[in-house]
Design an enzyme around this catalytic site. Sequence first.
Site, PDB file in Angstrom:
ATOM      1  N   TRP A 104     -41.435 -55.832   6.713  1.00  0.00           N
ATOM      2  CA  TRP A 104     -40.904 -57.099   6.382  1.00  0.00           C
ATOM      3  C   TRP A 104     -39.592 -56.626   5.400  1.00  0.00           C
ATOM      4  O   TRP A 104     -39.757 -55.423   4.800  1.00  0.00           O
ATOM      5  CB  TRP A 104     -41.712 -57.909   5.553  1.00  0.00           C
ATOM      6  CG  TRP A 104     -41.355 -59.418   5.468  1.00  0.00           C
ATOM      7  CD1 TRP A 104     -40.963 -60.157   4.518  1.00  0.00           C
ATOM      8  CD2 TRP A 104     -41.178 -60.240   6.777  1.00  0.00           C
ATOM      9  NE1 TRP A 104     -40.475 -61.440   4.869  1.00  0.00           N
ATOM     10  CE2 TRP A 104     -40.933 -61.492   6.167  1.00  0.00           C
ATOM     11  CE3 TRP A 104     -41.671 -60.251   7.924  1.00  0.00           C
ATOM     12  CZ2 TRP A 104     -40.934 -62.485   7.126  1.00  0.00           C
ATOM     13  CZ3 TRP A 104     -41.567 -61.457   8.599  1.00  0.00           C
ATOM     14  CH2 TRP A 104     -41.091 -62.451   8.447  1.00  0.00           C
ATOM     15  N   ASP A 141     -32.691 -60.051  -0.733  1.00  0.00           N
ATOM     16  CA  ASP A 141     -32.421 -61.481  -1.407  1.00  0.00           C
ATOM     17  C   ASP A 141     -33.384 -62.558  -0.694  1.00  0.00           C
ATOM     18  O   ASP A 141     -34.355 -62.317  -0.120  1.00  0.00           O
ATOM     19  CB  ASP A 141     -30.917 -61.942  -0.771  1.00  0.00           C
ATOM     20  CG  ASP A 141     -30.780 -62.164   0.851  1.00  0.00           C
ATOM     21  OD1 ASP A 141     -31.644 -61.521   1.416  1.00  0.00           O
ATOM     22  OD2 ASP A 141     -30.193 -63.210   1.024  1.00  0.00           O
ATOM     23  N   GLU A 165     -34.197 -62.855   2.768  1.00  0.00           N
ATOM     24  CA  GLU A 165     -35.027 -61.834   3.226  1.00  0.00           C
ATOM     25  C   GLU A 165     -34.192 -60.882   4.216  1.00  0.00           C
ATOM     26  O   GLU A 165     -34.688 -60.444   5.351  1.00  0.00           O
ATOM     27  CB  GLU A 165     -36.332 -62.307   4.140  1.00  0.00           C
ATOM     28  CG  GLU A 165     -36.761 -63.422   3.217  1.00  0.00           C
ATOM     29  CD  GLU A 165     -38.334 -63.752   3.763  1.00  0.00           C
ATOM     30  OE1 GLU A 165     -38.304 -64.382   5.008  1.00  0.00           O
ATOM     31  OE2 GLU A 165     -39.328 -63.152   3.333  1.00  0.00           O
TER      32      GLU A 165
HETATM   33  C1  NOJ Z   1     -37.288 -64.308   8.764  1.00  0.00           C
HETATM   34  C2  NOJ Z   1     -36.634 -64.596   7.421  1.00  0.00           C
HETATM   35  O1  NOJ Z   1     -37.375 -65.116   7.222  1.00  0.00           O
HETATM   36  C3  NOJ Z   1     -35.393 -65.030   7.753  1.00  0.00           C
HETATM   37  O2  NOJ Z   1     -34.573 -65.447   6.312  1.00  0.00           O
HETATM   38  C4  NOJ Z   1     -34.533 -64.241   8.167  1.00  0.00           C
HETATM   39  O3  NOJ Z   1     -33.138 -64.491   8.517  1.00  0.00           O
HETATM   40  C5  NOJ Z   1     -34.977 -63.478   9.423  1.00  0.00           C
HETATM   41  N1  NOJ Z   1     -36.336 -63.124   9.403  1.00  0.00           N
HETATM   42  C6  NOJ Z   1     -34.286 -62.525   9.970  1.00  0.00           C
HETATM   43  O4  NOJ Z   1     -34.408 -61.124   9.179  1.00  0.00           O
HETATM   44  C1  NOJ Z   2     -36.788 -67.897   5.378  1.00  0.00           C
HETATM   45  C2  NOJ Z   2     -35.905 -68.214   4.267  1.00  0.00           C
HETATM   46  O1  NOJ Z   2     -34.953 -67.517   4.498  1.00  0.00           O
HETATM   47  C3  NOJ Z   2     -36.842 -67.686   2.997  1.00  0.00           C
HETATM   48  O2  NOJ Z   2     -35.981 -68.009   1.973  1.00  0.00           O
HETATM   49  C4  NOJ Z   2     -37.926 -68.546   3.073  1.00  0.00           C
HETATM   50  O3  NOJ Z   2     -38.999 -67.962   1.853  1.00  0.00           O
HETATM   51  C5  NOJ Z   2     -38.905 -68.362   4.214  1.00  0.00           C
HETATM   52  N1  NOJ Z   2     -38.066 -68.726   5.500  1.00  0.00           N
HETATM   53  C6  NOJ Z   2     -40.157 -69.110   4.198  1.00  0.00           C
HETATM   54  O4  NOJ Z   2     -39.805 -70.568   4.323  1.00  0.00           O
END
Ligand code: NOJ
Ligand code: NOJ
Length: 482
Positions: free
Chosen positions: A148, A210, A213
């Site tokens: 992750w 950030d 993620e």
């Molecule tokens: C899952 C994350 O929650 C999302 O914010 C991100 O864009 C994708 N993975 C790709 O890294």
């Molecule tokens: C993807 C988002 O980018 C992230 O900010 C969030 O924490 C996760 N999804 C879970 O909702």
Amino acid sequence: MIRPAFSCRKKIIQKKALLIAFSLFISAPVFAKRQEPLSSWLYREKTVAVKRMFANISPKGGAVGAVAASPSRKNPNYWYHWVRDAAITMNEIVYRLDGIETPEERQIETQMLKNYAAFSRLNQKSKAKTGLGEPKFNMNGTPFNGAWARPQNDGPALRAITLLHWARQLKSQSHKKELNAIYNSKAPQNSVIGADMDYVSTHWKQPCYDLWEESFGFHFFTQMLERKALLAGAKLSQESGNFQRALFYKNEAKSLEVEIEKHWNSGRGYITVTVDQSNMRYKNSGLDSSVILGVLMGNTRDGFFAPEDDRVLDTALALENAFRRIYPINHGRKSIGIAIGRYPEDRYNGTDVFAPDNGNPWVLSTEAFSQFYSTLASDYSKKGLIALTPRNLPFFKSLPLKRGDAASLKVGETIRNSDPLFQSLISALRKKGDGFMEVVRRYANSDGTMSEQIDRKTGRMVSAANLTWNYAGFLSQDRARR
Ligand code: NOJ
Ligand code: NOJ
């Protein structure tokens, strides 16, 4: 077989009739939706938001105190306790406690917070890969050990902000026992708030991933929240007699401010999201709606990158222009609000397929823009004046004003609340805020439930269903609007 021409015509007519009937059928609910005044829809939607948000707090199948980001278990799997989403959600519970009337309801929601604090403490003590920087936990509370984007340092800052917010409330109501359970003034590091404060005050100098993620570096959103946590933590430390700690946090916040200032890019004319970004070459405009989220959630009411800061106003305008341009659902519409996404170069559509032009508008970002405009309206109302500068003039001219009013706005002028133009500006800000909620209503499911994203072409709800943050975002927006 040769068909007589007339039966063919009849078929076409039948087909046409069917088509008309069908389109009437599908447009009927849309029409009905449009008829209802926005305020009435918002009123109804609030009930849905509260209900669906509660459903994801300590849900069946998860540990008590865990907050699921969404009940969605696949495509995407959001059945995790995300530290960020959970903190944003539980902060809304703290706000709710201020206005709750019945003792039963108060007891239920206080218990939710107690459970969340206890669950968070277990998260902190668990052997997670990046310790307190860990972005998400399994719903049973064990660390998530898969690959992750970690660490994400906005998490502990947000969690501290929520719990410090609750601590203030407990303090003002002299609930000593509950307060001591979340903040140990003798040995702060042994309590959930103190542990987060230790982490924030010693990690803000390090780059991290950030809130989306994805990108690695120093992020405006993360830093604004770290700063707010440091200042709130300083206040509580001070009041508890930990003067040295208070001073340390305050000084760290001061040094952090210097770093946050670096996000302003005068050449581009907006606040850029990440400094020293070391990955994601395709993310290069620096435009990101998380800057607005950072301004809203990191607001300390002392003017530092406040909503009415010219640089923030310019950034909001630049973001709107970008999202208006790139999303087909925003094209050819005269509506005041538009659908807002995470950032223009976004490629994540909720599935594993990563491709350019894949990114969609997000409900929570669109709600945040609404909240932003409502906040501006009430902040300027309180202030009683609006000073027009070379930097903010384009922003004010872009508001939904009467043509004459827009034309009369001039750099160097200060519009005071005795001037009718002041009222026009305030109502234009409110109107704009409502415009974004009109967009949310347009794309929400007819039962008021909302998924993470809005398909950029079809306007359909896509990605994680019943995203908890959407409902918390709805409630934040609602507070600002009132
Ligand atoms: C899952 C994350 O929650 C999302 O914010 C991100 O864009 C994708 N993975 C790709 O890294
Ligand atoms: C993807 C988002 O980018 C992230 O900010 C969030 O924490 C996760 N999804 C879970 O909702």
